[in-house]
Design an enzyme around this catalytic site. Structure first.
Site, PDB file in Angstrom:
ATOM      1  N   CYS A  15       0.807  -1.131  -0.071  1.00  0.00           N
ATOM      2  CA  CYS A  15       0.062   0.207  -0.035  1.00  0.00           C
ATOM      3  C   CYS A  15       0.812   1.392   0.055  1.00  0.00           C
ATOM      4  CB  CYS A  15      -0.819   0.112   1.213  1.00  0.00           C
ATOM      5  SG  CYS A  15      -0.049   0.044   2.649  1.00  0.00           S
ATOM      6  N   LYS A  18       1.138   4.267   3.364  1.00  0.00           N
ATOM      7  CA  LYS A  18       0.879   5.603   3.814  1.00  0.00           C
ATOM      8  C   LYS A  18       0.302   5.589   5.032  1.00  0.00           C
ATOM      9  CE  LYS A  18      -2.575   8.530   1.430  1.00  0.00           C
ATOM     10  NZ  LYS A  18      -3.214   8.799   0.050  1.00  0.00           N
ATOM     11  N   ASP A  47      -8.300  17.795   0.122  1.00  0.00           N
ATOM     12  CA  ASP A  47      -8.456  17.510  -1.153  1.00  0.00           C
ATOM     13  C   ASP A  47      -7.178  16.640  -1.760  1.00  0.00           C
ATOM     14  OD1 ASP A  47     -10.838  18.135  -2.882  1.00  0.00           O
ATOM     15  OD2 ASP A  47     -10.915  19.691  -1.449  1.00  0.00           O
ATOM     16  N   ASP A  48      -7.386  16.442  -3.097  1.00  0.00           N
ATOM     17  CA  ASP A  48      -6.197  15.901  -3.563  1.00  0.00           C
ATOM     18  C   ASP A  48      -5.188  16.709  -3.985  1.00  0.00           C
ATOM     19  OD1 ASP A  48      -7.684  12.884  -3.874  1.00  0.00           O
ATOM     20  OD2 ASP A  48      -9.043  14.192  -4.735  1.00  0.00           O
ATOM     21  N   ASP A  65       2.988  13.180  -5.008  1.00  0.00           N
ATOM     22  CA  ASP A  65       2.907  11.693  -4.399  1.00  0.00           C
ATOM     23  C   ASP A  65       4.100  10.735  -4.728  1.00  0.00           C
ATOM     24  OD1 ASP A  65       0.581   9.798  -3.592  1.00  0.00           O
ATOM     25  OD2 ASP A  65      -0.501  11.469  -4.592  1.00  0.00           O
ATOM     26  N   ASP A  88      -4.231  12.953  -9.051  1.00  0.00           N
ATOM     27  CA  ASP A  88      -4.441  13.924  -8.224  1.00  0.00           C
ATOM     28  C   ASP A  88      -4.986  15.318  -9.012  1.00  0.00           C
ATOM     29  OD1 ASP A  88      -4.742  12.758  -5.824  1.00  0.00           O
ATOM     30  OD2 ASP A  88      -2.795  12.853  -5.227  1.00  0.00           O
ATOM     31  N   ASP A 224      -9.965  10.983  -6.003  1.00  0.00           N
ATOM     32  CA  ASP A 224      -9.437   9.881  -6.451  1.00  0.00           C
ATOM     33  C   ASP A 224      -9.528   8.776  -5.306  1.00  0.00           C
ATOM     34  OD1 ASP A 224      -7.089  10.964  -5.788  1.00  0.00           O
ATOM     35  OD2 ASP A 224      -5.934  10.328  -7.162  1.00  0.00           O
TER      36      ASP A 224
HETATM   37 CO    CO Z   1      -5.767  11.877  -4.260  1.00  0.00          CO
HETATM   38 CO    CO Z   2      -2.385  12.101  -3.504  1.00  0.00          CO
END
Ligand code: CO
Ligand code: CO
Length: 348
Positions: A15, A18, A47-48, A65, A88, A224
């Site tokens: 994963c 995170k 938010d993204d 990211d 994102d 997302d």
């Molecule tokens: Co996102």
């Molecule tokens: Co992100």
């Protein structure tokens, strides 16, 4: 090209390890409060990406990211990381413009030629996105890490945020769930890389078509689905919008094999943590595997869109025209007092 399994150098169980949703609350409270009228979106709504207005009709979308290897094929890892980072920008309704690579590399342990494959895979995805790859930064790191910082743009009046869901909106998901479970199966030798092909195809698919279809249909609320799973990212929408929601588990698009693997106990740590943190009321008939699908930590998952019922048909036909991997109506936004519930529901 190398006998080193990239995923064996990653301590995280598929994963990207995170931090959990509750961990994030701890971290974010240390950020200074921002008072600037041009900051349209900051961390407060989870938010993204951040959005900064340059003029009445232009705003920057800025995001970053990165994560540890989740597959062994270096080009596929690079492609997945790039699609995930670009996502994102799409989740804010934006168009990516520029990207920079972020690299942590075990110098002397994994040859640089493998890193070259990672960068090549990423560059192919940014090329597909029409996004220019301009450089980056690398450090010596015992655990390989890769991702992108991305700058995009959006019209300030047409961006998607977590805060724009309204009761009655339908929830639409544009990719299948289960990538966390399937990539964990690779790490545990329950699947080989060939058995992961559908998951890799999903994780390397851009969310650009989903974002275009959503914008055309007048969608204003999107995120997302990534590390916090469907319910975690939906939870961010519910908190930011002041609403509740109901998810119908039978309507969720799921990658082949994921339910069976989850039922057999192949569940990443992040997915377990997401389930423990999910403030959802579960219908008693739901199996453990169905609950894990709802909270499975995704990498480069699809867009979760909240759309007014009158615009649902236009959105679904737009998603079909764009050829998104899924276009599933998975639930509905409800008044806040309803909270978040998951029922089995009917298959579509
Ligand atoms: Co996102
Ligand atoms: Co992100």
């Amino acid at each position: 090209m190398t006998s080193i399994r990239l995923t064996s150098l990653s301590h995280a169980a598929g994963c990207g390890c995170k931090l959990g949703s509750n961990d994030l609350s701890e971290v974010l409270r240390h950020l200074p409060a921002i008072q600037d009228a041009n900051v349209l979106v900051d961390a407060a709504t989870r938010d993204d990406a951040a959005v900064y207005r340059l003029s009445a009709d232009r705003a920057l979308v800025v995001t970053v990211d990165f994560f540890t290897p989740i597959v062994d094929d270096p080009a596929a890892w690079g492609a997945i990381a790039a699609a995930n980072a670009l996502s994102d920008v799409y989740a804010m309704g934006g168009r990516p413009l520029l990207a920079l690579n972020l690299v942590g590399w075990p110098r002397g342990i994994v040859p640089f030629e493998v890193l070259g494959e990672v960068l090549r895979g990423a560059a192919e995805i940014t090329r597909q996105a029409g996004c220019l790859m301009l450089g980056g930064h690398s450090i010596d790191d015992p655990e390989p890490k890769f991702g992108l910082a991305v700058v995009g743009e959006v019209h300030p009046d047409r961006m998607f945020t977590n805060a724009a869901a309204r009761p009655g909106d339908r929830l639409v998901l544009t990719k299948p769930l289960g990538t966390g479970i399937l990539t964990t199966a690779l790490k545990r030798n329950l699947r080989d890389e060939a058995g992961l092909a559908a998951a890799v195809a999903s994780m390397t698919a851009l969310n650009d078509g989903a974002a275009r279809a959503a914008a055309t249909a007048g969608v204003r609320c999107a995120t997302d689905v990534t590390g916090f799973g469907l319910l975690g990212h939906l939870g961010n929408i519910l908190a930011a919008s002041g609403v509740g929601a109901r998810i119908e588990a039978a309507r969720l698009p799921v990658l082949d094999g994921a339910l069976e693997l989850a039922a057999g106990g192949c569940v990443p740590g992040g997915t377990q943590r997401n389930l423990e943190a999910a403030p959802a009321a579960w219908a008693p008939e739901l199996t453990a595997a169905e609950r894990f699908i709802c909270t499975d930590a995704q990498t480069s998952g699809g867009l979760l869109l909240a759309v007014a019922p009158g615009r649902l048909a236009a959105l679904l036909s737009g998603l079909e025209a764009e050829g998104t991997l899924a276009a599933a109506v998975v639930g509905e936004i409800l008044p806040q007092a309803n909270g978040l519930s998951v029922v089995r529901g009917a298959e579509q």
